[in-house]
Write an enzyme that holds these catalytic residues in place. Structure first.
Site, PDB file in Angstrom:
ATOM      1  N   SER A 141      28.233  40.846  42.607  1.00 47.75           N
ATOM      2  CA  SER A 141      30.055  41.079  42.726  1.00 47.75           C
ATOM      3  C   SER A 141      30.607  41.006  41.438  1.00 47.75           C
ATOM      4  O   SER A 141      31.752  41.335  41.273  1.00 47.75           O
ATOM      5  CB  SER A 141      30.754  40.166  43.548  1.00 47.75           C
ATOM      6  OG  SER A 141      30.128  38.670  43.277  1.00 47.75           O
ATOM      7  N   LYS A 197      36.962  33.780  47.608  1.00 49.17           N
ATOM      8  CA  LYS A 197      37.421  34.163  46.147  1.00 49.17           C
ATOM      9  C   LYS A 197      38.864  34.171  45.866  1.00 49.17           C
ATOM     10  O   LYS A 197      39.611  33.780  44.884  1.00 49.17           O
ATOM     11  CB  LYS A 197      36.884  35.699  45.934  1.00 49.17           C
ATOM     12  CG  LYS A 197      35.380  35.348  45.851  1.00 49.17           C
ATOM     13  CD  LYS A 197      34.735  36.959  45.796  1.00 49.17           C
ATOM     14  CE  LYS A 197      33.222  37.000  45.747  1.00 49.17           C
ATOM     15  NZ  LYS A 197      32.509  38.266  45.611  1.00 49.17           N
TER      16      LYS A 197
END
Length: 803
Positions: free
Chosen positions: A699, A742
């Site tokens: 990611s 996140k």
């Protein structure tokens, strides 16, 4: 403090009525407040005086007419009683003697003269005084047959009470035999009955002599009945003691005879008890046959053999289990929702799942207990939520921790062939609760170990499968036990360590963490009241403003849960408690301006380090077991031959993302206005700080690519933009996981714009509406669009995909 000296520390003065006639009783008298005694007229009683106002009242009386009014408090604990806290009827008393004791108290000998009722209650100088209405005894009382009979009954009752063990001095009985006035006899009797203050005060307030004596006779009759029962119990106890001693000697003789003969009757009685229990027990045929078999085995064994103890222990366990004992579920959906909301703020998905279960349970009683798994970072309320669910369902709750458990027998139990064998933790827990449908919480299932003793997580496969656990067999029991009614809840910080078959049996509910607003509400509703109470404070001594809580959240704690937040609140409460203990009993208002006085200067977190736009430094976000975190990716170039160096304790997947980013930059250098010679004349170094912490995953690909392009083109990266996504060599941005964690991390760090892969747009449904309003989300498919949004100087015109 004023109290009586002892049970028999008082007597009656036969001359009190003459003194009443001779003495002039003033209209206003000092007050002496008593705690645990009611003084009557004609009564001489020693009193200990400790309160300053009471001492001053005595000094005032001794300096004037030596008389005080004795009143009894309604509440013994009050130090500064008001008028409504004392009885209105008291006794005017004459202080006969006074002695000052070494400990500061004063001992007086007071003689009751006459009843008195207060008409006013006021404080003069440093003692209490009152206007007193003197209530005299009637001068002539008609002696009727009823009065004479009542007097005789009272005299007889006092003599009988003394004969039954009541501690009445002989001189009191002599005085009672010679007293003819019913009022005086009533006062004499009631003073020797040791009544409660309320009962004695009730007698004191009766002015009519005949009615007073009648009330006293009722109390005396009750006392005689108690004394009679007490005497009977004492005699029976004595007889029982003699009987028990006799039985003890006979049993010892019988034991000796049985020992010689090798026989025993105790085990026969025990076997009969087991057989009676088996008749009443409603269990499956297989269980009944096993119990019957073990009872027959016990009957054939020698009482002293080791095997007897094993069989007896097994039977005790079997009969103690809740085979059919179930608690009734609370099927009121609204009430259950209220209870869940009271205990926890937020966590809507979990609460909705529990209410759904209740709804189905209300329609069908055959529903099997669900197997839920709460997954989330520490401190988000996973364990406490289980207890709250049990309260909402009206079920019993039991919790076991499986962290570090390595022995499979902890789950399934030991076989009875082993010394000290016991059932597993599941069966032990059900026995403790006494219910076959509790809420059973298994904490830390991701930390179960495995070694040569077996794999506990594999043993749990049967326990946590609704299609199998209706016939769960513990090794110790050897017979099936129905676990299908139990509601199992497991908790974990990570899903990865849980083996796939075990994970497949559970319904996963993610608890990603709290937003700043949710933390604020949790603190105000739960954490602050809890810590104020635990630190012996109250709302009159400490208060927190919303600004103070917000500052603690943003500048002293950066976490997914609320454990550190609670610790900081507790730290503030302790400091205030110390001030209170030192004598500063004033309200301390904790605000955002003075919070540093309690917790020191704000802490510096890594997501606060980037204060301005820089070349080669991009802001990414990462998922961790404790929630999301901000991740900085730094890139730089130096003279060389085009080599790439990756540092920061990176895993293989993250290193591959770095290689892919460099390859993409080289192949598309013309599109970004980058001189291709840079890749042959310079080396590139990509570093992710906090090198001691291992990092891996794809990611961070777009973040690495952005920092690399920034270095190659000397264009700065916007510091308030965070990004996440996987990069391909063709320049596509692929979706990643952990979006909610996140986003929450970015919001905590003050990020206003976040770039996400287009395919992750659907994941924003889990993001609170308030965060959606505060932050600007941009969704991209190509890495070029990512550069245009994240770099200060865009390279290309691209259609923004925003929400």
């Amino acid at each position: 403090m004023t109290k009586k000296e002892g049970e028999n520390g008082f007597q009656f003065d036969a001359l009190a009525d003459e003194q009443e006639q001779k003495l002039h009783i003033p209209k206003k008298l000092p007050l002496l407040l008593l705690r645990d005694i009611v003084v009557f007229p004609y009564m001489v009683v020693p009193l200990f005086v400790g309160r300053e106002k009471s001492k001053n009242a005595i000094d005032e009386a001794l300096s004037t007419h030596r008389m005080v009014l004795l009143l009894t408090q309604k509440d013994m604990e009050l130090e500064e009683p008001k008028r409504e806290d004392v009885y209105e009827m008291g006794t005017v008393a004459l202080i006969m003697r006074m002695l000052k004791l070494p400990d500061g108290r004063v001992r007086i000998l007071a003689q009751g003269i006459v009843r008195g009722r207060i008409e006013s209650f006021e404080q003069e100088k440093n003692f209490y005084a009152a206007d007193v209405k003197v209530i005299h005894e009637p001068e002539k009382v008609e002696t009727t047959i009823e009065t004479e009979a009542l007097i005789r009954n009272v005299r007889t009752g006092m003599e009988k009470a003394a004969s039954l063990g009541k501690n009445i001095p002989p001189e009191i009985l002599i005085i009672a035999a010679n007293v003819e006035e019913p009022g005086r006899l009533a006062d004499l009797t009631v003073a020797n009955l040791n009544l409660k203050v309320t009962e004695a005060q009730e007698v004191l307030e009766i002015v009519d002599p005949f009615l007073r004596l009648k009330k006293v006779y009722e109390l005396l009759a009750r006392e005689l009945e108690l004394l009679d029962v007490q005497s009977k119990i004492s005699s029976e106890a004595k007889g029982e003691m003699e009987k028990l001693q006799k039985e003890y000697f006979l049993k010892q003789q019988m034991k000796a005879i049985q020992k010689e003969l090798g026989e025993g009757t105790e085990i026969q009685e025990e076997i009969k008890g087991y057989q009676d229990k088996l008749k009443k027990l409603k269990v499956a045929q297989e269980v009944r046959e096993e119990l019957d078999k073990q009872i027959k085995r016990l009957s054939q064994m020698h009482p002293e053999s080791a095997e007897t103890a094993v069989v007896r222990n097994y039977l005790d366990w079997m009969f103690a289990l809740p085979w059919n004992n179930s608690t009734k579920d609370n099927l009121e959906l609204k009430q259950a929702k209220v209870i869940l909301d009271e205990d926890h703020y937020g966590l809507d998905k979990v609460k909705e799942r529990i209410v759904e279960y209740l709804g189905v349970r209300k329609l069908s009683k055959k529903i099997k207990g669900p197997i839920l798994c709460f997954v989330g970072p520490p401190g988000v309320g996973k364990t406490s939520l289980g207890r709250s669910i049990a309260r909402a369902l009206g079920r019993k709750f039991i919790r076991i921790s499986l962290g570090g458990v390595r022995d499979e027998a902890e789950i399934r139990g030991h076989r009875r062939t082993y010394v000290g064998a016991l059932p597993g933790r599941i069966i032990q827990g059900l026995r403790r609760t006494g219910s076959n449908n509790p809420v059973f919480m298994m904490d830390e299932v991701d930390k179960i170990g495995a070694d040569f003793r077996g794999d506990p997580s594999s043993a749990l496969l049967e326990v946590l499968d609704p299609e199998q656990n209706y016939s769960f067999r513990d090794h110790y029991l050897g017979v099936p036990f129905d676990l299908s009614k139990v509601m199992f809840i497991t908790t974990a910080n990570l899903l990865d360590p849980i083996q796939p078959a075990f994970r497949d049996r559970m319904e996963i509910l993610n608890l990603p963490g709290y937003t700043e607003e949710e933390k604020l509400q949790i603190a105000l509703r739960h954490l602050v009241p809890k810590q104020v109470e635990e630190n012996a404070l109250n709302k009159n001594l400490i208060s927190f403003t919303k600004g103070a809580i917000k500052k603690i959240i943003s500048q002293y704690t950066r976490e997914a849960g609320v454990r550190n937040l609670e610790r900081e609140i507790a730290s503030v409460c302790r400091k205030v408690a110390r001030k209170v203990a030192e004598g500063k009993e004033k309200l301390t208002k904790v605000t955002s301006q003075n919070i540093e006085n309690f917790l020191g200067p704000p802490r510096i977190f890594k997501d606060q380090l980037l204060q301005k736009d820089q070349v080669g430094v991009a802001t990414g976000v990462a998922w961790t077991a404790t929630g999301g975190e901000i991740l900085f990716v730094e890139a730089t170039k130096m003279k060389g031959k085009g080599n790439l160096t990756l540092t920061g304790s990176l895993g293989d997947v993250m290193k591959e993302s770095g290689q892919a980013a460099l390859s993409y930059a080289r192949s598309h250098s013309k599109e970004f206005g980058i001189d291709g010679k840079i890749f042959s004349q310079f080396d590139f170094h990509i570093h992710i700080p906090e090198g001691a912490i291992p990092k891996d995953g794809p990611s961070a690909g777009v973040t690495i690519a952005t920092s690399l392009i920034s270095v190659c083109s000397d264009v700065k990266v916007k510091r308030d933009v965070a990004m996440t996504g996987e990069i391909t060599l063709r320049g596509n941005v692929l979706p990643v996981g952990g979006i909610k964690e996140k986003v929450l991390a970015a919001q905590r760090a003050g990020v206003k714009k976040m770039i996400l892969p287009l395919e992750n747009k659907k994941d924003l449904i889990d993001i609170p509406k308030k965060i959606k309003k505060e932050m600007h989300f941009i969704f991209v498919e190509k890495i070029k669009d990512m550069f245009n949004e994240s770099l200060v100087k865009p390279f290309l015109r691209a259609a923004d995909k925003t929400e």
